[in-house]
Write an enzyme that holds these catalytic residues in place. Structure first.
Site, mmCIF file in Angstrom:
data_model
loop_
_atom_site.group_PDB
_atom_site.id
_atom_site.type_symbol
_atom_site.label_atom_id
_atom_site.label_comp_id
_atom_site.label_asym_id
_atom_site.label_seq_id
_atom_site.Cartn_x
_atom_site.Cartn_y
_atom_site.Cartn_z
ATOM 1 N N THR A 84 0.805 -1.229 0.000
ATOM 2 C CA THR A 84 0.000 0.000 0.000
ATOM 3 C C THR A 84 0.839 1.281 0.000
ATOM 4 O O THR A 84 0.586 2.199 -0.776
ATOM 5 C CB THR A 84 -0.924 0.001 1.232
ATOM 6 O OG1 THR A 84 -1.809 -1.108 1.086
ATOM 7 C CG2 THR A 84 -1.727 1.273 1.326
ATOM 8 N N ASP A 167 -4.291 6.005 6.827
ATOM 9 C CA ASP A 167 -3.427 7.186 6.944
ATOM 10 C C ASP A 167 -2.338 7.173 5.868
ATOM 11 O O ASP A 167 -2.015 8.200 5.271
ATOM 12 C CB ASP A 167 -2.831 7.326 8.359
ATOM 13 C CG ASP A 167 -1.994 6.157 8.825
ATOM 14 O OD1 ASP A 167 -1.337 5.503 8.002
ATOM 15 O OD2 ASP A 167 -1.978 5.890 10.047
HETATM 16 ZN ZN LIG Z 1 -2.941 -1.577 -0.372
#
Ligand SMILES: [Zn+2]
Length: 560
Positions: A84, A167
């Site tokens: 991510t 976040d």
């Molecule tokens: Zn991800």
């Protein structure tokens, strides 16, 4: 199937009445006027395979973008560390993780003054009292500027706003100089900016808290989803495959693996556009939207079952509602939608569907485990290796003397390379001999992919690559049964869609990269993105963009 949250937030009705939008010429015609607002949407773990599979079934926002936009079906998060944080760091910076510095979701920094050497990508570990688990959100690790940072540098009146489920998505898309940044901190919608919540966020917190206190309403799966239902037992007492994304009252964990979570982000995003008047100021604005539920659903249930079907079809509808609300603002906006990485389904289901390679990794491959096994050879009781999980970056214990470090490196490489589930294990020296690659990402070698997300100051001393379809989740647990993070195309390939009102639609198959997004968006808003400063290139014709338009505008002054 629709989450009532977006509709409820619409009642906040912060948007001003619609005004007429001037038509935009198709590609090849006169230059488009600069867009007033860029909406950058990231759908976490939205693999190109998933998009391709569901594309014929979409009727909402995905359908509209796919029908009217320029769809790059072979977009790439080109690098190896398909997680991510690295993925989001490429979206609006034009740089590979080797350049952004975001080489993984987390890493070990044995040189940090903090007692806890495990560092999270979007934290500031120099803040007193912090740990890996109890961190202070910050963009300090991001070494480059985002679209919003660049825009504000040339037009300080531009607004840079980010909202996301995670976040790290909001931090990596927003960057260093944000006007508003909001994300779910596990309990409330929160910010690292120190700013008081605007009305939108206060209302969202109220609404979401009230909703959380109740169990989720059952989502009635359409026939196309029930057709994908089949239970798989992945661990003792843990079965997934025909779940209905139910969440109990007050369940703070599974709220994220539910369409409600994306509904909240989209509701907040739409209301922020209205409240802040984004796209109606004296300069172009940027809104980054991080939709995280697809990733949580993928991790909790895999991406091949009824659960993911419910999630993507729900998101399709919510996204449609969101875009309708954007139309109602009358703002001339541009959209780019993509993903931070793809994903791999449950090995159990893949195997059942005929994939003979699909399997779970040997738990002994974890850096800590191998480090424990090797320790006695070097007169140590503590593990001589560190890592955040199975495979990818592995760090050697720096408290050892230089000669011993060299011997540990050789021993670890030998062990990894001998393992039947390991495709390759590279040393830092081997990786750094390779240049950060350019050109078509589908042709890159595996070590080139590794190099594109490798930073010699942060990355591991060894990089371990598992064979295709070896899941890095050795032992599944509730909420975590399938994952991503590999060098293989099911984790790298993502859709990239550009949309502007009136631009001629196109479906394009040439391989492109998420680092191409910034240089392509630049000309849409009249922002010059010098080609030498980024890894990507402007994609001529995407949503009608004319790549040389930047030059034209920069010669006549910054217009937005
Ligand atoms: Zn991800």
């Amino acid at each position: 199937m629709r989450s009532p949250l977006l509709a409820a937030a619409a009642a906040l009705s912060l948007a001003a009445p619609a005004t007429a939008t001037p038509p935009i010429m198709p590609a090849g015609g006169p230059p488009q006027p600069p867009a007033r607002l860029v909406i950058a949407i990231s759908v976490d773990q939205f693999a190109a395979d998933l998009f391709d599979q569901y594309r014929p079934l979409f009727t909402g926002g995905f359908a509209r973008l796919a029908r009217q936009g320029t769809v790059f079906v072979n977009g790439y998060q080109s690098h190896a560390a398909t997680e991510t944080c690295p993925g989001h760091s490429t979206l609006l910076t034009g740089r590979h993780p080797a350049g952004t510095g975001i080489i993984a979701n987390d890493w070990f920094d044995q040189g940090t003054a903090r007692a806890d050497k495990h560092v999270y990508c979007s934290e500031d570990e120099s803040q007193p009292g912090t740990t890996f688990a109890n961190y202070k959100v910050s963009p300090v690790h991001l070494r480059v500027e985002t679209l919003g940072d660049r825009l504000k540098a040339v037009s300080p009146q531009s607004r840079n706003v980010a909202i996301a489920g995670k976040d790290r998505a909001a931090v990596m898309m927003g960057g260093h100089n944000v006007d508003q940044r909001w994300y779910w901190d596990g309990k409330v919608w929160s910010t690292d900016t120190g700013k008081a919540p605007p009305r939108t966020i206060a209302a969202l917190n109220q609404l979401f808290t009230a909703r959380l206190a109740q169990p989720s309403e059952p989502l009635v799966p359409p026939a196309v989803c029930t057709g994908r239902a089949k239970p798989y037992t992945v661990a003792p007492g843990l079965t997934v495959g025909n779940g209905s994304l139910q969440r109990g009252a007050g369940d703070l964990r599974f709220v994220r693996a539910h369409p409600d979570f994306d509904g909240a982000v989209l509701a907040g995003a739409a209301a922020l556009v209205g409240e802040l008047g984004l796209g109606k100021g004296p300069a172009a604005d940027v809104l980054s939207v991080g939709l995280s539920a697809t990733d949580y659903v993928g991790h909790a249930y895999g991406n091949g079952g009824q659960e993911m079907c419910l999630q993507v079809l729900s998101l399709d509808r919510e996204l449609g509602d969101f875009l309708t609300r954007m139309d109602q603002t009358g703002v001339d906006y541009a959209v780019v939608l993509t993903a931070d990485h793809g994903g791999m389904d449950l090995p159990e289901r893949l195997k059942d569907r005929g994939n003979a390679e699909a399997q779970r990794a040997d738990p002994a491959l974890a850096a800590g485990e191998l480090g424990k096994v090797l320790a006695p050879q070097f007169g140590r009781t503590e593990p001589v290796l560190q890592g955040a999980g199975i495979a990818n970056d592995v760090w050697l214990d720096r408290r050892l003397d230089v000669a011993t470090v060299r011997r540990v490196l050789a021993a670890a490489l030998t062990r990894y390379r001998a393992h039947p589930q390991v495709y390759a294990a590279y040393s830092k020296a081997e990786i750094m001999k390779v240049a950060v690659p350019r050109g078509a990402p589908d042709k890159w070698s595996v070590i080139q992919r590794v190099r594109a997300s490798y930073d010699p100051a942060r990355s591991g001393d060894i990089y371990v690559v598992l064979k295709p379809y070896v899941s890095a989740i050795a032992v599944p647990a509730a909420g975590y049964v399938a994952t991503h993070g590999s060098v293989w195309d099911y984790d790298r390939r993502v859709p990239i869609i550009f949309w502007r009102k009136g631009a001629a639609p196109a479906n394009r198959t040439e391989p492109v990269e998420t680092v191409d997004i910034l240089p392509t968006i630049g000309p849409m808003i009249g922002l010059a993105v010098p080609a030498g400063g980024v890894d990507g290139r402007c994609l001529e014709g995407a949503a009608g963009v004319r790549c040389r338009q930047t030059l034209f505008i920069s010669q006549t002054g910054f217009r937005p």
